[in-house]
Scaffold this active site. Sequence first.
Site, mmCIF file in Angstrom:
data_model
loop_
_atom_site.group_PDB
_atom_site.id
_atom_site.type_symbol
_atom_site.label_atom_id
_atom_site.label_comp_id
_atom_site.label_asym_id
_atom_site.label_seq_id
_atom_site.Cartn_x
_atom_site.Cartn_y
_atom_site.Cartn_z
ATOM 1 N N ASP A 61 0.794 -1.237 0.000
ATOM 2 C CA ASP A 61 0.000 0.000 0.000
ATOM 3 C C ASP A 61 0.825 1.286 0.000
ATOM 4 O O ASP A 61 0.359 2.320 0.454
ATOM 5 C CB ASP A 61 -0.904 -0.011 1.239
ATOM 6 C CG ASP A 61 -0.125 -0.289 2.521
ATOM 7 O OD1 ASP A 61 1.108 -0.075 2.532
ATOM 8 O OD2 ASP A 61 -0.741 -0.716 3.511
ATOM 9 N N GLU A 80 -0.241 -9.040 -1.014
ATOM 10 C CA GLU A 80 -0.798 -8.476 0.224
ATOM 11 C C GLU A 80 -2.039 -7.633 -0.103
ATOM 12 O O GLU A 80 -2.148 -6.462 0.256
ATOM 13 C CB GLU A 80 0.235 -7.650 1.011
ATOM 14 C CG GLU A 80 -0.148 -7.464 2.473
ATOM 15 C CD GLU A 80 0.862 -6.669 3.286
ATOM 16 O OE1 GLU A 80 0.773 -5.444 3.343
ATOM 17 O OE2 GLU A 80 1.754 -7.317 3.888
ATOM 18 N N GLU A 114 -2.057 5.057 2.935
ATOM 19 C CA GLU A 114 -2.007 3.640 2.555
ATOM 20 C C GLU A 114 -3.382 3.038 2.248
ATOM 21 O O GLU A 114 -3.519 2.225 1.338
ATOM 22 C CB GLU A 114 -1.315 2.825 3.651
ATOM 23 C CG GLU A 114 0.183 3.071 3.772
ATOM 24 C CD GLU A 114 0.535 4.301 4.616
ATOM 25 O OE1 GLU A 114 -0.396 4.972 5.114
ATOM 26 O OE2 GLU A 114 1.735 4.601 4.759
ATOM 27 N N HIS A 174 6.574 5.422 12.965
ATOM 28 C CA HIS A 174 6.946 6.211 11.788
ATOM 29 C C HIS A 174 5.788 6.715 10.941
ATOM 30 O O HIS A 174 5.993 7.490 10.008
ATOM 31 C CB HIS A 174 7.858 5.378 10.873
ATOM 32 C CG HIS A 174 7.102 4.295 10.140
ATOM 33 N ND1 HIS A 174 6.848 3.078 10.698
ATOM 34 C CD2 HIS A 174 6.536 4.273 8.911
ATOM 35 C CE1 HIS A 174 6.167 2.331 9.830
ATOM 36 N NE2 HIS A 174 5.955 3.033 8.749
ATOM 37 N N ARG A 232 2.828 8.395 8.843
ATOM 38 C CA ARG A 232 2.551 9.801 8.538
ATOM 39 C C ARG A 232 1.386 10.347 9.347
ATOM 40 O O ARG A 232 1.415 11.494 9.775
ATOM 41 C CB ARG A 232 2.247 9.970 7.044
ATOM 42 C CG ARG A 232 3.499 10.121 6.211
ATOM 43 C CD ARG A 232 3.190 10.174 4.722
ATOM 44 N NE ARG A 232 4.413 9.901 3.980
ATOM 45 C CZ ARG A 232 5.132 10.812 3.332
ATOM 46 N NH1 ARG A 232 4.737 12.053 3.293
ATOM 47 N NH2 ARG A 232 6.235 10.476 2.704
ATOM 48 N N HIS A 260 13.510 5.286 12.416
ATOM 49 C CA HIS A 260 13.334 5.436 10.962
ATOM 50 C C HIS A 260 14.143 6.648 10.460
ATOM 51 O O HIS A 260 14.328 7.618 11.197
ATOM 52 C CB HIS A 260 11.838 5.655 10.722
ATOM 53 C CG HIS A 260 11.384 5.562 9.303
ATOM 54 N ND1 HIS A 260 11.708 6.499 8.356
ATOM 55 C CD2 HIS A 260 10.609 4.650 8.663
ATOM 56 C CE1 HIS A 260 11.161 6.168 7.195
ATOM 57 N NE2 HIS A 260 10.482 5.038 7.361
HETATM 58 C C1 UD1 Z 1 6.843 4.813 3.520
HETATM 59 C C2 UD1 Z 1 5.424 4.400 3.124
HETATM 60 C C3 UD1 Z 1 4.732 3.728 4.304
HETATM 61 C C4 UD1 Z 1 5.571 2.620 4.896
HETATM 62 C C5 UD1 Z 1 6.976 3.141 5.211
HETATM 63 C C6 UD1 Z 1 7.842 1.989 5.660
HETATM 64 C C7 UD1 Z 1 4.278 5.860 1.513
HETATM 65 C C8 UD1 Z 1 3.465 7.075 1.327
HETATM 66 N N1 UD1 Z 1 4.651 5.577 2.772
HETATM 67 O O1 UD1 Z 1 6.718 5.826 4.512
HETATM 68 O O2 UD1 Z 1 3.492 3.185 3.858
HETATM 69 O O3 UD1 Z 1 4.968 2.181 6.090
HETATM 70 O O4 UD1 Z 1 7.543 3.698 4.023
HETATM 71 O O5 UD1 Z 1 8.985 2.423 6.294
HETATM 72 O O6 UD1 Z 1 4.580 5.184 0.558
HETATM 73 N N2 UD1 Z 1 14.548 8.216 4.272
HETATM 74 C C9 UD1 Z 1 15.916 8.152 4.121
HETATM 75 N N3 UD1 Z 1 16.479 6.958 3.783
HETATM 76 C C10 UD1 Z 1 15.761 5.835 3.572
HETATM 77 C C11 UD1 Z 1 14.362 5.903 3.753
HETATM 78 C C12 UD1 Z 1 13.781 7.098 4.083
HETATM 79 O O7 UD1 Z 1 16.615 9.138 4.289
HETATM 80 O O8 UD1 Z 1 16.322 4.775 3.273
HETATM 81 C C13 UD1 Z 1 13.925 9.508 4.640
HETATM 82 C C14 UD1 Z 1 13.888 10.519 3.492
HETATM 83 O O9 UD1 Z 1 14.093 11.800 4.004
HETATM 84 C C15 UD1 Z 1 12.428 10.389 2.998
HETATM 85 C C16 UD1 Z 1 11.716 10.149 4.310
HETATM 86 O O10 UD1 Z 1 12.585 9.278 5.040
HETATM 87 O O11 UD1 Z 1 11.985 11.558 2.355
HETATM 88 C C17 UD1 Z 1 10.334 9.547 4.228
HETATM 89 O O12 UD1 Z 1 10.300 8.438 3.359
HETATM 90 P P1 UD1 Z 1 8.924 8.081 2.577
HETATM 91 O O13 UD1 Z 1 9.130 6.857 1.774
HETATM 92 O O14 UD1 Z 1 8.427 9.282 1.884
HETATM 93 O O15 UD1 Z 1 7.894 7.818 3.745
HETATM 94 P P2 UD1 Z 1 7.898 6.775 4.921
HETATM 95 O O16 UD1 Z 1 7.423 7.496 6.115
HETATM 96 O O17 UD1 Z 1 9.180 6.057 4.961
HETATM 97 N N1 UDP Z 2 12.353 -3.413 10.145
HETATM 98 C C1 UDP Z 2 13.727 -3.541 10.031
HETATM 99 N N2 UDP Z 2 14.526 -2.657 10.707
HETATM 100 C C2 UDP Z 2 14.023 -1.659 11.468
HETATM 101 C C3 UDP Z 2 12.614 -1.521 11.565
HETATM 102 C C4 UDP Z 2 11.804 -2.414 10.870
HETATM 103 O O1 UDP Z 2 14.232 -4.433 9.377
HETATM 104 O O2 UDP Z 2 14.810 -0.908 12.052
HETATM 105 C C5 UDP Z 2 11.501 -4.358 9.413
HETATM 106 C C6 UDP Z 2 10.433 -5.052 10.222
HETATM 107 O O3 UDP Z 2 10.908 -6.216 10.835
HETATM 108 C C7 UDP Z 2 9.386 -5.344 9.161
HETATM 109 C C8 UDP Z 2 9.477 -4.152 8.252
HETATM 110 O O4 UDP Z 2 10.780 -3.618 8.438
HETATM 111 O O5 UDP Z 2 9.709 -6.506 8.405
HETATM 112 C C9 UDP Z 2 8.440 -3.151 8.609
HETATM 113 O O6 UDP Z 2 8.734 -1.943 8.007
HETATM 114 P P1 UDP Z 2 8.136 -0.569 8.477
HETATM 115 O O7 UDP Z 2 7.765 -0.645 9.913
HETATM 116 O O8 UDP Z 2 9.099 0.471 8.046
HETATM 117 O O9 UDP Z 2 6.850 -0.415 7.544
HETATM 118 P P2 UDP Z 2 5.334 -0.921 7.645
HETATM 119 O O10 UDP Z 2 5.331 -2.390 7.859
HETATM 120 O O11 UDP Z 2 4.698 -0.170 8.753
HETATM 121 O O12 UDP Z 2 4.756 -0.521 6.326
#
Ligand code: UD1
Ligand code: UDP
Length: 382
Positions: A97, A119, A133, A209, A211, A242
Site C-alpha cells: 500500500d 498483500e 495507505e 513512523h 505519517r 526510521h
Molecule cells: C513509507 C510508506 C509507508 C511505509 C513506510 C515503511 C508511503 C506514502 N509511505 O513511509 O506506507 O509504512 O515507508 O517504512 O509510501 N529516508 C531516508 N532513507 C531511507 C528511507 C527514508 O533518508 O532509506 C527519509 C527521506 O528523508 C524520505 C523520508 O525518510 O523523504 C520519508 O520516506 P517516505 O518513503 O516518503 O515515507 P515513509 O514514512 O518512509
Molecule cells: N524493520 C527492520 N529494521 C528496522 C525496523 C523495521 O528491518 O529498524 C523491518 C520489520 O521487521 C518489518 C518491516 O521492516 O519486516 C516493517 O517496516 P516498516 O515498519 O518500516 O513499515 P510498515 O510495515 O509499517 O509498512
Amino acid sequence: MSIRVMTVFGTRPEAIKMAPLVLELQRRADIESICCVTAQHREMLDSVLEIFHITPDYDLNIMEPRQTLSTITTKCLLGMEEVLERAKPDLVLVHGDTSTTFAGALAAFYHQIKVGHVEAGLRTWDKYSPWPEEMNRRLVGDIADLHFAPTAANRDNLAREDIRDGVFVTGNTVIDALKTTVREDFHFHTPLLNTLDYRGRKVILVTCHRRENYGAPMAQIMTALRRVAEDFPQVELVYPVHLSPVVREAAQKYLSGHARIHLIDPLDAQEMHNLMDRCYLVMTDSGGLQEEAPALGKPVLVLRRETERPEAVTAGTVKIAGVETETVYRMAAELLESPQAYAAMAHAVNPYGDGQACRRIADAIEFTFGLREGAPEPFGVH
Ligand code: UD1
Ligand code: UDP
C-alpha cells in the site's frame, strides 16, 4: 513457453516481503524474473537487497529528503514508463500500500500490462487512516487482475468491493522471510544488542513512523514511552529510529538523554527479526511488526487508533493502544506489572502465514498463464 514477471517495490517493508518471492520466481523454469526498484527508500532498501542477495535489473533511484506524496508518485510513474517499454513484462507484481505500489500498478495499467497485487485486501475502511495507505491499496485493488490475499478475512474484504475473480488466499510472504532470518545462535553486529540482558531485563522494542502519527500523536506516544522507561527501572527501551527527518527530530526531542532509552539507527532485517525474537514486548505503529511479533510469541501494543490486521487481535497477542499518553502508558504498565496479563498475550500464533506464501503465489501465476494445472490450495484451509 515462459512468461516475464516484473516485481516492483521501493520501501523497506515491501522489499522484505517481496524478497522471498523474487527468489521463488527466479527458481521457476517457466518464469523470467525481472526486478525493478523505485528506491522510494534508499539505505533502508539497499540493506534488504544485500541480505537477500538481490540485484535489481532496474533502479529508478527516486528518493529525496522529506519527499512529498506527489513527488514520489510522479517520479515513479514517469520512471516506470521507460522501464516497462524496455522490459515488456507479461505481469507486474506490486506489494501492499505504499506510493510505489500505487504508481507501479497505475504505470502497468497505462501500458495495458496485467497487475498482480501481493498483500491484497487489507482494509480499515477509513480513507485517512492509515494515510495514504488505505487509499493506495483500494485503488490498486481496482486496477489489479490478480489479488494475493494473505488471509481469508482479506479475501472477504475484497468480496465486499465485488472483487472476486483472480483472488488467491496465500498467507503473508513476511512469514516466509521470517523463517530465513531468525536463528537461536544469531550474533548481532550492532554491539548494544549483544550486551543487553534479555532475561534479566525487560527489553521493549519500539518503532513509530506513520505519517498520520506525525505531530501531536507522535508527541503523545513518545511522552508515554519516556514515562514507561522512567517508572520501570527494569525496562530497556530499544528504538531503531526510521530515517525520516520528521521522525528523527521527534525521537530526539522526546526520548533522548535517558540511560535506558536506546535510540539507534534502523536495523537490517536479520537484526530486527532476531531482536524481536528476544525482546519482552513490542510497541509499534508498523504494519509488518504486527505480523511478525505474533509468530514469535511476542505481545504487541499497536500505537495507532485502528488496525487492518485484526487477526492477531482476535488471537489475543495484539492490542490497540491508541495514540494518547495515558492509555499507551497504562497498557504498557499492565504488561510490565502483571505476569497474568503478560502470559495471556505471549503465545505464538500464526494467523498471517505458514511460510508457503511465495510458493502459492508463483503457482497461482503459473496457473493463471496456463503453465500449471490446478490452483494452489488456499492458506488456512486444512
Ligand atoms: C513509507 C510508506 C509507508 C511505509 C513506510 C515503511 C508511503 C506514502 N509511505 O513511509 O506506507 O509504512 O515507508 O517504512 O509510501 N529516508 C531516508 N532513507 C531511507 C528511507 C527514508 O533518508 O532509506 C527519509 C527521506 O528523508 C524520505 C523520508 O525518510 O523523504 C520519508 O520516506 P517516505 O518513503 O516518503 O515515507 P515513509 O514514512 O518512509
Ligand atoms: N524493520 C527492520 N529494521 C528496522 C525496523 C523495521 O528491518 O529498524 C523491518 C520489520 O521487521 C518489518 C518491516 O521492516 O519486516 C516493517 O517496516 P516498516 O515498519 O518500516 O513499515 P510498515 O510495515 O509499517 O509498512
